[in-house]
Design an enzyme around this catalytic site. Structure first.
Site, PDB file in Angstrom:
ATOM      1  N   GLU A   1       0.844  -1.194   0.000  1.00 20.08           N
ATOM      2  CA  GLU A   1       0.000   0.000   0.000  1.00 20.08           C
ATOM      3  C   GLU A   1       0.889   1.257   0.000  1.00 20.08           C
ATOM      4  O   GLU A   1       1.926   1.293   0.662  1.00 20.08           O
ATOM      5  CB  GLU A   1      -0.882  -0.024   1.258  1.00 20.08           C
ATOM      6  CG  GLU A   1      -1.750   1.205   1.453  1.00 20.08           C
ATOM      7  CD  GLU A   1      -2.433   1.217   2.811  1.00 20.08           C
ATOM      8  OE1 GLU A   1      -3.477   1.877   2.926  1.00 20.08           O
ATOM      9  OE2 GLU A   1      -1.932   0.551   3.756  1.00 20.08           O
TER      10      GLU A   1
ATOM     11  N   LYS B   1      -9.721   2.667  -2.037  1.00 27.96           N
ATOM     12  CA  LYS B   1      -9.938   1.993  -0.755  1.00 27.96           C
ATOM     13  C   LYS B   1     -11.290   2.399  -0.171  1.00 27.96           C
ATOM     14  O   LYS B   1     -11.609   3.584  -0.072  1.00 27.96           O
ATOM     15  CB  LYS B   1      -8.806   2.394   0.200  1.00 27.96           C
ATOM     16  CG  LYS B   1      -8.841   1.733   1.568  1.00 27.96           C
ATOM     17  CD  LYS B   1      -7.618   2.178   2.368  1.00 27.96           C
ATOM     18  CE  LYS B   1      -7.560   1.544   3.748  1.00 27.96           C
ATOM     19  NZ  LYS B   1      -6.344   1.998   4.487  1.00 27.96           N
TER      20      LYS B   1
ATOM     21  N   CYS C   1      -5.440  -2.806   2.628  1.00 33.66           N
ATOM     22  CA  CYS C   1      -5.174  -2.756   4.064  1.00 33.66           C
ATOM     23  C   CYS C   1      -6.415  -3.013   4.926  1.00 33.66           C
ATOM     24  O   CYS C   1      -6.874  -4.139   5.027  1.00 33.66           O
ATOM     25  CB  CYS C   1      -4.518  -1.416   4.405  1.00 33.66           C
ATOM     26  SG  CYS C   1      -3.559  -1.443   5.947  1.00 33.66           S
TER      27      CYS C   1
END
Length: 265
Positions: A45, A116, A150
């Site tokens: 990431e 995300k 994540c």
């Protein structure tokens, strides 16, 4: 036509926080050392900058780029040069809004992006970034691949493999060592419950807040068993078998008993 094997390399990069030039240079050097059979490389990431711990929105914006900026242009160059696909995330600026943006770059120049969805509120990510709406999904060499970033990996509904929609789930992270046991277990859980390969790539280094990252990265098969092999500290390799995946899904078709649901925003 589906390629029966997919050769993957995970790069648990040691990030230098806020030093984009140095991080990009390191990535270029590592690509020159890739195994020649590699077909997909996965970076952590926000690999070029690190997760912006303790920065305000204006400071983060200085590192943000458009999809046509330095980071993606360089990755497209590396993808063509080494004939590999590349996945990861970077800090993106679209219309003045900031996003933690996942990317999948192919040697042909094809590019796929998604932002995300689950922003890490405990670090104030929701105060500086806008959330995504769609999960990244791409077909590459006949393999169906999905990708999350994540904190997304904590949410099984978002990661759910409805009707075997994907063969490989990629998760990229800056996941601190102090909580890394959760990361390792979540990757295994997502592999088992979704009957799919899962590749988790974390970074190494120390961020601006003093948190340490140990690079815990692995590739798990559809039973949650690790199948990857580290080569030194910089590379982790695995070869995925579509034949083995299909055979297991046929033998143990748990997906047929899954609950139907609709994900609302």
């Amino acid at each position: 036509m589906t390629q029966r094997h997919l050769n993957v390399c995970l790069l648990p990069l040691e990030i230098q926080w806020g030093k984009k030039k140095e991080n990009m240079q390191k990535v270029g050097e590592l690509f020159d050392m890739l195994h020649p059979d590699t077909e997909l490389v996965i970076l952590p990431e926000t690999f070029s900058t690190g997760f912006p711990v303790g920065k305000n929105k204006d400071e983060i914006r200085e590192d943000a780029e458009k999809n046509t900026g330095l980071t993606i242009d360089y990755l497209k160059h590396l993808s063509r040069k080494h004939n590999v696909a590349i996945a990861g995330s970077f800090i993106a600026n679209t219309g003045g809004s900031l996003y933690n943006r996942a990317f999948f770059i192919e040697p042909s120049g094809e590019e796929t992006f998604a932002d995300k969805r689950h922003l890490f509120t405990m670090a104030g990510e929701d105060k500086n970034f806008s959330r995504g709406r769609d999960r990244l999904k791409v077909r590459y060499l006949g393999w169906e691949i999905a990708m999350v970033v994540c904190y997304d990996i904590r949410f099984p509904v978002w990661c759910r493999n409805v009707g075997n929609d994907y063969d490989l789930l990629i998760a990229v992270a800056n996941w601190p060592k102090v909580r890394v046991d959760a990361w390792n277990q979540l990757l295994k859980a997502r592999a088992i419950e979704n009957e799919a390969y899962v590749a988790g790539v974390n970074c190494r280094g120390v961020d601006n807040g003093g948190f340490e990252y140990d690079g815990s990265s692995m590739l798990l098969d559809f039973k949650g068993k690790e199948i990857s092999t580290p080569v030194g500290s910089d590379f982790i390799y695995a070869s995925l078998s579509k034949e083995k995946l299909d055979r297991f899904r046929e033998k143990f078709p748990a997906f047929r008993d899954a609950d139907a649901f609709t994900l609302t925003d």
